[in-house]
Design a protein around this motif. Sequence first.
Motif, short mmCIF file in Angstrom:
data_model
loop_
_atom_site.label_atom_id
_atom_site.label_comp_id
_atom_site.label_asym_id
_atom_site.label_seq_id
_atom_site.Cartn_x
_atom_site.Cartn_y
_atom_site.Cartn_z
N UNK A 52 43.45 41.69 33.98
CA UNK A 52 42.28 41.00 34.48
C UNK A 52 42.62 40.13 35.66
N UNK A 53 41.64 39.41 36.14
CA UNK A 53 41.86 38.52 37.26
C UNK A 53 42.04 39.26 38.56
N UNK A 54 42.66 38.58 39.50
CA UNK A 54 42.82 39.13 40.84
C UNK A 54 43.74 40.35 40.85
N UNK A 55 44.83 40.28 40.10
CA UNK A 55 45.77 41.41 40.06
C UNK A 55 45.08 42.65 39.47
N UNK A 56 44.27 42.46 38.45
CA UNK A 56 43.52 43.58 37.88
C UNK A 56 42.58 44.20 38.88
N UNK A 57 41.90 43.36 39.67
CA UNK A 57 40.99 43.88 40.69
C UNK A 57 41.75 44.63 41.78
N UNK A 58 42.91 44.10 42.18
CA UNK A 58 43.71 44.76 43.21
C UNK A 58 44.14 46.15 42.74
N UNK A 59 44.63 46.25 41.50
CA UNK A 59 45.06 47.55 41.00
C UNK A 59 43.86 48.47 40.75
N UNK A 60 42.71 47.92 40.43
CA UNK A 60 41.49 48.74 40.30
C UNK A 60 41.13 49.37 41.64
N UNK A 61 41.20 48.58 42.69
CA UNK A 61 40.89 49.09 44.03
C UNK A 61 41.92 50.13 44.46
N UNK A 62 43.19 49.88 44.18
CA UNK A 62 44.24 50.86 44.51
C UNK A 62 43.98 52.18 43.79
N UNK A 63 43.65 52.10 42.50
CA UNK A 63 43.33 53.31 41.74
C UNK A 63 42.11 54.03 42.29
#
Length: 84
Positions: free
Chosen positions: A56-67
């Motif tokens: 979750x949080x910012x790191x989760x969003x970053x990896x979601x966008x990468x995926x």
Amino acid sequence: MGFIWMIIVGLVAGLLARAIKPGNDAMGWIMTIVLGIVGAMVGGFIANLIGINADGGFIGLVFSVIGAIILLFLYEMIVSKRGV
């Protein structure tokens, strides 16, 4: 509330991925949400492989966008091979 949050984060991740990746990807809101949700799963898998906690949080969003960006490239390859 978790389902609604998943849809909102999926929409944001899908929109960010489509904004970052160049090209004309003709898809509507529903496909953008699906792209973001499935991208979050792909990104979470990648984060898990390299040993990062992306729940979750910012790191989760970053990896979601990468995926989601990875999925957009795959989508582009599939559509271009079909000649559509």
